[in-house]
Design a protein around this motif. Structure first.
Motif, PDB file in Angstrom:
ATOM      1  N   UNK A   1       0.826  -1.204   0.000  1.00  4.44           N
ATOM      2  CA  UNK A   1       0.000   0.000   0.000  1.00  4.44           C
ATOM      3  C   UNK A   1       0.865   1.261   0.000  1.00  4.44           C
ATOM      4  N   UNK A   2       2.008   1.200   0.678  1.00 10.42           N
ATOM      5  CA  UNK A   2       2.882   2.365   0.769  1.00 10.42           C
ATOM      6  C   UNK A   2       3.594   2.672  -0.530  1.00 10.42           C
ATOM      7  N   UNK A   3       4.172   3.874  -0.591  1.00 11.77           N
ATOM      8  CA  UNK A   3       4.837   4.320  -1.822  1.00 11.77           C
ATOM      9  C   UNK A   3       6.298   4.711  -1.602  1.00 11.77           C
ATOM     10  N   UNK A   4       6.656   5.075  -0.380  1.00 17.50           N
ATOM     11  CA  UNK A   4       7.985   5.636  -0.137  1.00 17.50           C
ATOM     12  C   UNK A   4       8.913   4.591   0.473  1.00 17.50           C
ATOM     13  N   UNK A   5       8.794   4.347   1.765  1.00 23.04           N
ATOM     14  CA  UNK A   5       9.723   3.427   2.423  1.00 23.04           C
ATOM     15  C   UNK A   5       9.067   2.126   2.885  1.00 23.04           C
ATOM     16  N   UNK A   6       7.723   2.074   2.954  1.00 23.98           N
ATOM     17  CA  UNK A   6       7.053   0.855   3.400  1.00 23.98           C
ATOM     18  C   UNK A   6       7.381  -0.368   2.528  1.00 23.98           C
ATOM     19  N   UNK A   7       7.448  -0.210   1.201  1.00 26.49           N
ATOM     20  CA  UNK A   7       7.766  -1.385   0.381  1.00 26.49           C
ATOM     21  C   UNK A   7       9.114  -2.012   0.720  1.00 26.49           C
ATOM     22  N   UNK A   8      10.023  -1.242   1.299  1.00 22.31           N
ATOM     23  CA  UNK A   8      11.353  -1.772   1.621  1.00 22.31           C
ATOM     24  C   UNK A   8      11.436  -2.352   3.031  1.00 22.31           C
ATOM     25  N   UNK A   9      10.400  -2.102   3.852  1.00 19.96           N
ATOM     26  CA  UNK A   9      10.405  -2.632   5.217  1.00 19.96           C
ATOM     27  C   UNK A   9       9.879  -4.068   5.237  1.00 19.96           C
ATOM     28  N   UNK A  10      10.474  -4.908   6.035  1.00 23.25           N
ATOM     29  CA  UNK A  10      10.038  -6.301   6.174  1.00 23.25           C
ATOM     30  C   UNK A  10       8.920  -6.365   7.226  1.00 23.25           C
ATOM     31  N   UNK A  11       7.808  -5.676   6.921  1.00 23.03           N
ATOM     32  CA  UNK A  11       6.722  -5.571   7.885  1.00 23.03           C
ATOM     33  C   UNK A  11       6.152  -6.945   8.222  1.00 23.03           C
ATOM     34  N   UNK A  12       5.923  -7.755   7.199  1.00 22.60           N
ATOM     35  CA  UNK A  12       5.339  -9.069   7.414  1.00 22.60           C
ATOM     36  C   UNK A  12       6.250  -9.953   8.262  1.00 22.60           C
ATOM     37  N   UNK A  13       7.523  -9.969   7.943  1.00 23.66           N
ATOM     38  CA  UNK A  13       8.473 -10.807   8.676  1.00 23.66           C
ATOM     39  C   UNK A  13       8.602 -10.350  10.130  1.00 23.66           C
ATOM     40  N   UNK A  14       8.657  -9.028  10.351  1.00 20.83           N
ATOM     41  CA  UNK A  14       8.809  -8.496  11.708  1.00 20.83           C
ATOM     42  C   UNK A  14       7.618  -8.877  12.579  1.00 20.83           C
TER      43      UNK A  14
ATOM     44  N   UNK B   1       5.465 -11.251  12.021  1.00 24.21           N
ATOM     45  CA  UNK B   1       5.429 -12.709  12.101  1.00 24.21           C
ATOM     46  C   UNK B   1       6.293 -13.203  13.265  1.00 24.21           C
ATOM     47  N   UNK B   2       7.501 -12.666  13.361  1.00 22.57           N
ATOM     48  CA  UNK B   2       8.421 -13.048  14.441  1.00 22.57           C
ATOM     49  C   UNK B   2       7.883 -12.596  15.791  1.00 22.57           C
ATOM     50  N   UNK B   3       7.346 -11.378  15.856  1.00 23.89           N
ATOM     51  CA  UNK B   3       6.796 -10.871  17.115  1.00 23.89           C
ATOM     52  C   UNK B   3       5.647 -11.748  17.610  1.00 23.89           C
ATOM     53  N   UNK B   4       4.773 -12.176  16.689  1.00 27.01           N
ATOM     54  CA  UNK B   4       3.629 -13.002  17.074  1.00 27.01           C
ATOM     55  C   UNK B   4       4.088 -14.297  17.727  1.00 27.01           C
TER      56      UNK B   4
ATOM     57  N   UNK C   1       6.183 -17.258   0.570  1.00 25.61           N
ATOM     58  CA  UNK C   1       5.025 -16.765   1.310  1.00 25.61           C
ATOM     59  C   UNK C   1       4.042 -17.880   1.693  1.00 25.61           C
ATOM     60  N   UNK C   2       4.046 -18.976   0.950  1.00 26.92           N
ATOM     61  CA  UNK C   2       3.116 -20.065   1.262  1.00 26.92           C
ATOM     62  C   UNK C   2       3.431 -20.698   2.609  1.00 26.92           C
ATOM     63  N   UNK C   3       4.725 -20.933   2.887  1.00 22.34           N
ATOM     64  CA  UNK C   3       5.063 -21.608   4.152  1.00 22.34           C
ATOM     65  C   UNK C   3       4.684 -20.751   5.353  1.00 22.34           C
TER      66      UNK C   3
END
Length: 460
Positions: free
Chosen positions: A39-52, A54-57, A105-107
């Motif tokens: 969804x982001x345009x500037x720096x969000x695409x480069x952040x590993x939001x999903x991985x971060x 995922x690990x926190x959960x 992403x499937x795993x």
């Protein structure tokens, strides 16, 4: 600016999770559905939001969460076996690089579905997960619904939160998911406890979100979405108290909406009954035929994205009317490397016969489990069990609509359906826990009664 707003929202959730680690699980649910990095345009695409997240959960559950009541089900074992088998077929895939990209992403989707029932061990947590999933999807649906009203949409044209045409943001996938999710919207409106249920505001929000969801197939002009709407209507006939009134109201709504539908939408929906003239539909049939031939020669499957090996030639047949004369026009088409456009053939081609059986068993056991809970709730006098029965009914309807749409879209491994399966497992586990507690209470009562009778006999 938009990137900073999303990042600030995620940061607040992460901070709140320091006090209540379960919030990190809900955060990952949000990230998994909305995919803010797209969804982001500037720096969000480069952040590993999903991985971060995922690990926190996982870290929050392992280090801080109370494990009391945690249990593992047979269905989790089936899902684990399917995950391992997918890993095996990835290792022997015909197209290793492409298969590795999909496996990346499937795993995570499957592993999180295995993990989620371990965390959703209370009624409040399960309901919170349903709320977050529905509201996360609503952020996409509301955007798409508004844009459909303003622009009319178009095939491959409608842009919701993201311009991406992959994952949940692909038109047919989004249409399938949004229509499938409608039963959960109404369960929250009628039976939710976190927010007041059966209030005017709850009903209004449910009606508004349902309307926005129904606009998505129009905006995306996805034929799968229209079929899912019709199929959901048939499923609802089993649950509504007045079937005749519901059917009449639905038919009237369809008739009244036709004049307002874009002409392009009506023309595209018309190709449903004339698949031989539609190149897209004809290609799908050829891909499915190729998949059957491929699996006959390779019963263990070819790994993710094995469709890249297909190639075929066929004819489209179109009847053209010129005045009072009709003529048939045949066009030869050559295609290659065309996607499966069906979850059933997707799993069969990629995972072979054994993987397909595991996938079918995973969904089949879910449908049976929800049907049992639905009937128990309907026949029970216990309000709590009745409420869980209505949730089981909603989750079953979600799964059935999704599986129906999956006939025409390759969404077998999508995070949304994996989350639904995890909720089903969690719901079954909660009911089993309740039964155990009830049995323990009954045993204690019987034991106390025996002791009382023994004292009476001794005193006499």
């Amino acid at each position: 600016m938009f990137d900073f707003v999303i990042l600030a929202f995620l940061a607040v959730l992460v901070v709140l999770g320091l006090r209540r680690p379960f919030i990190w699980v809900l955060t990952y649910l949000y990230v998994d559905i909305v995919v803010p990095q797209q969804v982001g345009y500037v720096f969000l695409p480069d952040l590993k939001v999903s991985l971060i997240t995922f690990i926190l959960a996982f870290a929050g559950w392992i280090m801080f969460d109370n494990k009391k009541g945690t249990q593992v089900s047979i269905r989790q074992g089936i899902l684990l076996a399917f995950l391992i088998w997918c890993g095996f077929t990835t290792a022997i895939a015909e197209f290793p690089e492409s298969a590795a990209l999909k496996w990346a992403w499937v795993w995570k989707s499957m592993l999180f579905a295995l993990f989620l029932p371990l965390v959703l061990r209370t009624r409040l947590r399960l309901e919170a997960a349903v709320y977050v999933s529905v509201l996360s999807l609503a952020t996409i649906v509301i955007s798409g619904g508004i844009k459909t009203l303003l622009t009319g949409g178009g095939y491959g044209v409608l842009v919701t939160l993201s311009a991406s045409n992959s994952g949940i943001y692909e038109g047919s996938t989004l249409s399938t998911v949004t229509i499938a999710c409608i039963p959960l919207v109404w369960w929250l409106a009628m039976h939710g406890t976190i927010l007041p249920a059966r209030t005017k505001s709850a009903i209004f929000l449910a009606v508004a979100l349902t309307g926005a969801s129904l606009l998505i197939p129009i905006g995306t002009q996805a034929r799968t979405g229209l079929l899912c709407v019709a199929f959901l209507g048939l499923l609802l006939l089993r649950s509504v108290p007045n079937k005749f009134a519901f059917g009449a109201a639905a038919g009237l709504l369809v008739l009244l909406s036709i004049p307002f539908l874009p002409q392009s939408f009506q023309e595209r929906m018309g190709t449903i009954s004339n698949y031989q003239a539609d190149q897209s539909a004809s290609t799908r049939l050829q891909v499915w035929d190729w998949t059957l031939d491929y699996v006959a020669e390779n019963p263990i499957g070819g790994g993710f994205d094995v469709y890249l090996a297909n190639s075929f030639t066929y004819e489209t047949v179109e009847t053209i009317r010129e005045g009072n004369v009709e003529r048939t026009e045949r066009t030869e088409v050559t295609e290659s490397r065309r996607a499966f456009h069906s979850s059933y053939f997707e799993v069969l081609g990629e995972q072979g016969v054994f993987g397909f059986l595991l996938w079918t068993l995973l969904h089949g056991t879910g449908l049976v489990a929800m049907e049992r809970l639905r009937r128990r709730g309907r026949e029970s006098d216990d309000p709590e069990l009745q409420r869980w029965g209505t949730l089981a009914n909603a989750l079953q309807q979600v799964q059935l609509v999704y599986l129906f749409g999956a006939l025409f879209v390759g969404v077998a491994y999508q995070p949304f359906i994996m989350t639904v399966l995890a909720m089903q497992m969690a719901l079954t586990g909660l009911v089993v826990q309740g039964d155990r507690r009830e049995n323990q209470r009954e045993r204690k009562k019987r034991l106390a009664a025996r002791r009382e009778r023994g004292r009476e006999v001794a005193s006499s």
